[in-house]
Design an enzyme around this catalytic site. Structure first.
Site, PDB file in Angstrom:
ATOM      1  N   LYS A 175       0.851  -1.199   0.000  1.00 41.76           N
ATOM      2  CA  LYS A 175       0.000   0.000   0.000  1.00 41.76           C
ATOM      3  C   LYS A 175       0.886   1.248   0.000  1.00 41.76           C
ATOM      4  CE  LYS A 175      -0.523  -0.259   5.028  1.00 41.76           C
ATOM      5  NZ  LYS A 175      -1.289   0.230   6.140  1.00 41.76           N
ATOM      6  N   ARG A 225     -10.361   0.052  15.131  1.00 34.95           N
ATOM      7  CA  ARG A 225     -10.390   0.720  13.823  1.00 34.95           C
ATOM      8  C   ARG A 225     -11.505   0.083  12.987  1.00 34.95           C
ATOM      9  NH1 ARG A 225      -4.573   1.355  10.798  1.00 34.95           N
ATOM     10  NH2 ARG A 225      -5.004  -0.764  10.162  1.00 34.95           N
ATOM     11  N   CYS A 278      13.547  25.038   2.095  1.00 32.56           N
ATOM     12  CA  CYS A 278      12.624  25.750   1.201  1.00 32.56           C
ATOM     13  C   CYS A 278      11.738  24.730   0.480  1.00 32.56           C
ATOM     14  CB  CYS A 278      13.400  26.548   0.166  1.00 32.56           C
ATOM     15  SG  CYS A 278      14.604  27.682   0.840  1.00 32.56           S
ATOM     16  N   MET A 279      10.839  25.237  -0.353  1.00 29.34           N
ATOM     17  CA  MET A 279       9.939  24.330  -1.073  1.00 29.34           C
ATOM     18  C   MET A 279      10.720  23.383  -1.992  1.00 29.34           C
ATOM     19  SD  MET A 279       6.692  25.223  -3.510  1.00 29.34           S
ATOM     20  CE  MET A 279       5.604  25.861  -2.265  1.00 29.34           C
ATOM     21  N   ASP A 280      11.754  23.903  -2.653  1.00 27.86           N
ATOM     22  CA  ASP A 280      12.457  23.109  -3.666  1.00 27.86           C
ATOM     23  C   ASP A 280      13.959  22.987  -3.424  1.00 27.86           C
ATOM     24  OD1 ASP A 280       9.967  23.285  -5.282  1.00 27.86           O
ATOM     25  OD2 ASP A 280      10.579  25.390  -5.399  1.00 27.86           O
ATOM     26  N   TYR A 305      15.059  31.594   4.000  1.00 32.17           N
ATOM     27  CA  TYR A 305      13.959  32.388   4.558  1.00 32.17           C
ATOM     28  C   TYR A 305      14.143  32.586   6.057  1.00 32.17           C
ATOM     29  CZ  TYR A 305      11.500  31.460   0.174  1.00 32.17           C
ATOM     30  OH  TYR A 305      11.145  31.391  -1.154  1.00 32.17           O
ATOM     31  N   ARG A 359       1.174 -10.628   7.096  1.00 29.64           N
ATOM     32  CA  ARG A 359       1.082  -9.446   6.242  1.00 29.64           C
ATOM     33  C   ARG A 359       2.347  -8.624   6.486  1.00 29.64           C
ATOM     34  NH1 ARG A 359      -3.732  -9.582   9.056  1.00 29.64           N
ATOM     35  NH2 ARG A 359      -3.214  -7.621  10.096  1.00 29.64           N
ATOM     36  N   HIS A 388      -5.867  -7.154  13.211  1.00 20.97           N
ATOM     37  CA  HIS A 388      -4.649  -6.338  13.125  1.00 20.97           C
ATOM     38  C   HIS A 388      -4.249  -5.914  14.538  1.00 20.97           C
ATOM     39  CE1 HIS A 388      -1.648  -3.938  11.214  1.00 20.97           C
ATOM     40  NE2 HIS A 388      -2.150  -2.779  11.580  1.00 20.97           N
TER      41      HIS A 388
HETATM   42  C1  UAH Z   1      -4.248  -4.108   8.223  1.00 22.58           C
HETATM   43  C2  UAH Z   1      -2.752  -4.042   8.045  1.00 22.58           C
HETATM   44  C3  UAH Z   1      -2.094  -2.827   7.957  1.00 22.58           C
HETATM   45  O1  UAH Z   1      -2.800  -1.684   8.016  1.00 22.58           O
HETATM   46  C4  UAH Z   1      -0.697  -2.809   7.796  1.00 22.58           C
HETATM   47  C5  UAH Z   1      -0.015  -4.008   7.737  1.00 22.58           C
HETATM   48  C6  UAH Z   1       1.487  -4.024   7.618  1.00 22.58           C
HETATM   49  O2  UAH Z   1       2.046  -3.552   8.829  1.00 22.58           O
HETATM   50  P1  UAH Z   1       3.637  -3.430   9.014  1.00 22.58           P
HETATM   51  O3  UAH Z   1       4.076  -2.415   8.003  1.00 22.58           O
HETATM   52  O4  UAH Z   1       3.818  -2.949  10.422  1.00 22.58           O
HETATM   53  O5  UAH Z   1       4.215  -4.780   8.732  1.00 22.58           O
HETATM   54  C7  UAH Z   1      -0.723  -5.192   7.858  1.00 22.58           C
HETATM   55  N1  UAH Z   1      -2.077  -5.177   8.003  1.00 22.58           N
END
Ligand code: UAH
Length: 395
Positions: free
Chosen positions: A39, A138, A317-319, A270, A224, A168
């Site tokens: 993700k 959550r 700065c920004m850039d 700045y 995960r 989780h």
């Molecule tokens: C539901 C869920 C998450 O939001 C994140 C992860 C991965 O966590 P780590 O980056 O701490 O391994 C798994 N599951």
């Protein structure tokens, strides 16, 4: 010709990604799979490239936070199972069905609505992982009664297939294991209730990186794997414990745009918060807070030049940023490392996170699409991605 026109780039070491997957493979029971969490564009590393490398190294499925992130992976030709961990608006379930992406569900209402929307869709049923909230507060069902209702609803659906159940953990990266053990006990009691009701359990999973390191015996069907995939530890405590050895995959680099040696005092950036003294060498670097290099590093951060630290002087700065170089005669085009190693020195994402008062997860996620990603294998550049200049739909 270079595929991008700026002298600031991220390098992602695909060998490190591969090694990290293999490290977890060895750490886990043989029957436990690895779901690579890609993700947030692979925690800023690039979701497609990391996903491909992780799958080639032994991961067997992928996870993202939202359906659009799964679309990116399918468009890149990735066919592995993908689970969306977060909420999916019910009016997008046809997309999940067409692309065969598994979704997370935790409400009977959502399941009925999804079922209706899919009535006239010809593709195979959409895989559903039921999320249980065992102490994260959550997403997820919180009681056995809710769980049973949701499980029954999925089982009775002919357009959805029950393919997973998970939870989780909130505190798996801490020395005190009270909370994580309590969550795991609750998860086990959910699983037991399902078994007692005569239900065949689908894929079971609960471990993020921290739990996979600390409790590999809780791996069930898959872990995960997020932050560990990228070679980072989930917390300073876990880094200290070093139960597995991880290799950071990301470096951030740039080249000097200008060098000034102060003949007399001059102020920098700045707010004129820093004054260079006669003889000081100040280099200007083409990166700023608009790239995700935080302004909180003003007069606090450091970079590496010639294998030594050079402090950030004045405000980010920004850039652009300015650094004071204390060794050698700096030249325009010389390479500077903002995050990563140069010679014996390192500026780790953990160090930057600590300066910013945040966690290492956030630091690579902040590096945005203005910065090209360069992918390395055995130290050699094999691909580049520059989202800023990628074609998009015209207005
Ligand atoms: C539901 C869920 C998450 O939001 C994140 C992860 C991965 O966590 P780590 O980056 O701490 O391994 C798994 N599951």
């Amino acid at each position: 010709m270079k595929p991008f026109c700026r002298d600031t780039w991220v390098e992602v070491d695909l060998d490190a990604i591969r090694a990290n997957v293999q490290t977890f493979r060895q750490h886990l029971p043989a029957a436990t799979g690895i779901m690579a969490v890609v993700k947030a564009d692979g925690y800023g590393h690039g979701s497609v490239q990391v996903a491909k490398e992780a799958l080639a190294a032994g991961a067997d499925s992928l996870a993202v936070a939202m359906l659009d992130e799964a679309v990116v992976l399918r468009q890149a030709g990735i066919e592995a199972p993908i689970l969306v961990l977060g909420y999916t608006p019910v009016d997008s379930v046809e997309v999940a069905s067409r692309l065969q992406v598994e979704l997370t569900a935790y409400s009977e209402e959502w399941i009925f609505q999804a079922e209706q929307r899919l009535q006239n869709v010809a593709s195979a049923p959409v895989g559903i992982h039921i999320k249980t909230d065992t102490g994260m507060g959550r997403l997820g069902v919180r009681t056995v009664e809710e769980l049973m209702r949701v499980a029954d609803a999925v089982e009775h659906s002919n357009r959805l297939a029950w393919t997973g159940i998970f939870t989780h953990f909130a505190c798996a990266d801490e020395a005190d294991t009270t909370h994580v053990r309590r969550q795991h006990d609750t998860f086990q009691s959910f699983l037991q209730a399902l078994r007692q009701a005569g239900k065949q359990l689908p894929k079971v999973h609960c471990c993020n990186t921290a739990a996979a390191i600390a409790f590999p015996e809780w791996g069930y069907d898959t872990i995960r794997l997020g932050i560990g995939l990228y070679g980072l530890y989930p917390s300073p405590y876990m880094k200290e414990q070093a139960a597995v050895s991880l290799q950071p995959a990301l470096s951030l680099k740039t080249r000097i745009a200008q060098v000034k040696v102060a003949a007399e005092p001059f102020t920098v950036s700045y707010g004129a918060t820093y004054t260079a003294q006669p003889g000081e060498q100040v280099a200007t670097l083409p990166i700023g807070y608009a790239d995700g290099y935080s302004r909180l590093l003003s007069n606090r951060g450091a970079v590496l030049y010639g294998g030594k630290r050079a402090p950030v002087v004045g405000r980010v700065c920004m850039d652009q940023i300015m650094v004071r170089i204390e060794q050698g005669e700096a030249q325009v085009n010389d390479e500077v490392v903002l995050y990563g190693r140069q010679g014996e020195e390192e500026i780790s994402l953990d160090e930057v996170a600590s300066l910013l008062g945040t966690i290492n997860y956030e630091v690579p996620c902040m590096l945005n699409h203005r910065i090209p990603r360069v992918y390395l294998r055995q130290g050699k550049e094999i691909a580049t991605v520059h989202l800023l200049t990628e074609k998009s739909t015209p207005l």
